[in-house]
Design an enzyme around this catalytic site. Structure first.
Site, PDB file in Angstrom:
ATOM      1  N   LYS A  13       0.827  -1.212   0.000  1.00 15.44           N
ATOM      2  CA  LYS A  13       0.000   0.000   0.000  1.00 15.44           C
ATOM      3  C   LYS A  13       0.859   1.259   0.000  1.00 15.44           C
ATOM      4  O   LYS A  13       0.614   2.182  -0.776  1.00 15.44           O
ATOM      5  CB  LYS A  13      -0.930   0.017   1.222  1.00 15.44           C
ATOM      6  CG  LYS A  13      -1.924  -1.115   1.274  1.00 15.44           C
ATOM      7  CD  LYS A  13      -2.796  -1.065   2.517  1.00 15.44           C
ATOM      8  CE  LYS A  13      -2.039  -1.098   3.825  1.00 15.44           C
ATOM      9  NZ  LYS A  13      -1.360  -2.360   4.131  1.00 15.44           N
ATOM     10  N   ARG A  88      -9.287   1.149   9.243  1.00 15.43           N
ATOM     11  CA  ARG A  88      -8.926  -0.231   9.585  1.00 15.43           C
ATOM     12  C   ARG A  88     -10.071  -0.994  10.229  1.00 15.43           C
ATOM     13  O   ARG A  88      -9.946  -2.185  10.463  1.00 15.43           O
ATOM     14  CB  ARG A  88      -7.728  -0.241  10.532  1.00 15.43           C
ATOM     15  CG  ARG A  88      -6.460   0.151   9.837  1.00 15.43           C
ATOM     16  CD  ARG A  88      -5.276  -0.058  10.727  1.00 15.43           C
ATOM     17  NE  ARG A  88      -4.054   0.197   9.974  1.00 15.43           N
ATOM     18  CZ  ARG A  88      -2.868   0.261  10.503  1.00 15.43           C
ATOM     19  NH1 ARG A  88      -2.718   0.083  11.792  1.00 15.43           N
ATOM     20  NH2 ARG A  88      -1.820   0.492   9.756  1.00 15.43           N
ATOM     21  N   ARG A 127      12.225  -6.334   3.884  1.00 18.26           N
ATOM     22  CA  ARG A 127      12.236  -4.909   4.224  1.00 18.26           C
ATOM     23  C   ARG A 127      13.165  -4.664   5.415  1.00 18.26           C
ATOM     24  O   ARG A 127      13.945  -3.717   5.423  1.00 18.26           O
ATOM     25  CB  ARG A 127      10.807  -4.432   4.528  1.00 18.26           C
ATOM     26  CG  ARG A 127      10.702  -2.950   4.814  1.00 18.26           C
ATOM     27  CD  ARG A 127       9.279  -2.461   4.782  1.00 18.26           C
ATOM     28  NE  ARG A 127       8.497  -2.925   5.912  1.00 18.26           N
ATOM     29  CZ  ARG A 127       7.198  -2.697   6.061  1.00 18.26           C
ATOM     30  NH1 ARG A 127       6.526  -2.025   5.138  1.00 18.26           N
ATOM     31  NH2 ARG A 127       6.549  -3.135   7.114  1.00 18.26           N
ATOM     32  N   ARG A 140      10.116  -1.471  14.351  1.00 19.32           N
ATOM     33  CA  ARG A 140       9.777  -2.392  15.447  1.00 19.32           C
ATOM     34  C   ARG A 140       8.790  -3.460  14.981  1.00 19.32           C
ATOM     35  O   ARG A 140       8.828  -4.596  15.416  1.00 19.32           O
ATOM     36  CB  ARG A 140       9.196  -1.576  16.611  1.00 19.32           C
ATOM     37  CG  ARG A 140       8.458  -2.386  17.667  1.00 19.32           C
ATOM     38  CD  ARG A 140       9.352  -2.804  18.792  1.00 19.32           C
ATOM     39  NE  ARG A 140       8.661  -3.396  19.906  1.00 19.32           N
ATOM     40  CZ  ARG A 140       8.149  -4.621  19.925  1.00 19.32           C
ATOM     41  NH1 ARG A 140       8.171  -5.364  18.866  1.00 19.32           N
ATOM     42  NH2 ARG A 140       7.597  -5.106  21.013  1.00 19.32           N
ATOM     43  N   ARG A 150       0.069  -8.435  13.801  1.00 16.32           N
ATOM     44  CA  ARG A 150      -0.561  -7.412  12.957  1.00 16.32           C
ATOM     45  C   ARG A 150      -1.447  -8.061  11.895  1.00 16.32           C
ATOM     46  O   ARG A 150      -2.528  -7.559  11.587  1.00 16.32           O
ATOM     47  CB  ARG A 150       0.504  -6.542  12.279  1.00 16.32           C
ATOM     48  CG  ARG A 150       1.217  -5.611  13.240  1.00 16.32           C
ATOM     49  CD  ARG A 150       2.265  -4.776  12.536  1.00 16.32           C
ATOM     50  NE  ARG A 150       1.647  -3.869  11.588  1.00 16.32           N
ATOM     51  CZ  ARG A 150       2.215  -3.472  10.456  1.00 16.32           C
ATOM     52  NH1 ARG A 150       3.413  -3.902  10.118  1.00 16.32           N
ATOM     53  NH2 ARG A 150       1.595  -2.634   9.657  1.00 16.32           N
TER      54      ARG A 150
END
Length: 194
Positions: A13, A88, A127, A140, A150
């Site tokens: 995104k 969200r 990443r 983090r 997540r």
């Protein structure tokens, strides 16, 4: 053009938002960036957000909605914006609709980046490795344990937005596993019809 980019963490995104910023000349409104800025500035909201983010959980709707409402009133959002990582939850989606409605505005499109969960873990690890190799700090939330939390949070709270926006006729899906350029082409095709 007022857009929402939907997809799980690591779907791309932010990458696509940056490309669209250049092409459409509208700002990317990343709640993640806004929240990280508040954490860095050690504001009251930032301190609250830090504790939640460090645990891999989502920040409360009240905090995020307030940050977004202030931001969309800024002059650089007059011609539109790209929401990245927000809304969200269904409550946040309702809040977006209310915010825009109060301003006589509406969304033009909601684009879902459809991806494979296993590939996402690889993207997040890459990443983190790339950041380390470049001598930059690793986020983090770019570790497997926090990322998996997540992802669970995404499916529990955010995935229902797919049906929400589909029912409103706003949702369009793109293959988020394609190359960056191909994903961009798919998005441009959608926006040309919006």
């Amino acid at each position: 053009m007022r857009l929402i980019l939907l997809g799980p963490p690591g779907a791309g995104k932010g990458t696509q938002a940056q490309i669209l910023v250049e092409k459409l000349h509208i700002p990317q409104l990343s709640t993640g960036d806004m929240l990280r800025a508040a954490v860095k500035a050690e504001t009251e909201i930032g301190k609250k957000a830090k504790a939640v983010m460090d645990a891999g959980e989502l920040v409360s709707d009240a905090i995020v909605n307030a940050i977004v409402a202030e931001r969309i009133d800024q002059p650089d959002c007059a011609n539109g914006f790209i929401l990245d990582g927000y809304p969200r939850t269904l409550a946040q989606a309702d809040a977006v609709e209310a915010m825009l409605g109060e301003r006589g505005l509406k969304l033009d499109a909601v684009i879902e980046l459809v991806v494979d969960d296993k590939a996402l873990v690889g993207r997040i690890m890459k990443r983190a490795e790339d950041a380390q190799a470049a001598g930059q700090p690793v986020r983090r939330d770019d570790n497997p344990e926090v990322f998996e939390e997540r992802l669970r949070e995404y499916y529990k709270k955010t995935a229902p937005l797919v049906g929400y926006y589909y029912a409103k006729g706003l949702l369009k899906g793109v293959d988020g596993m394609a190359s960056i350029d191909e994903v961009t082409r798919q998005i441009e095709g959608i926006l040309a019809k919006a």
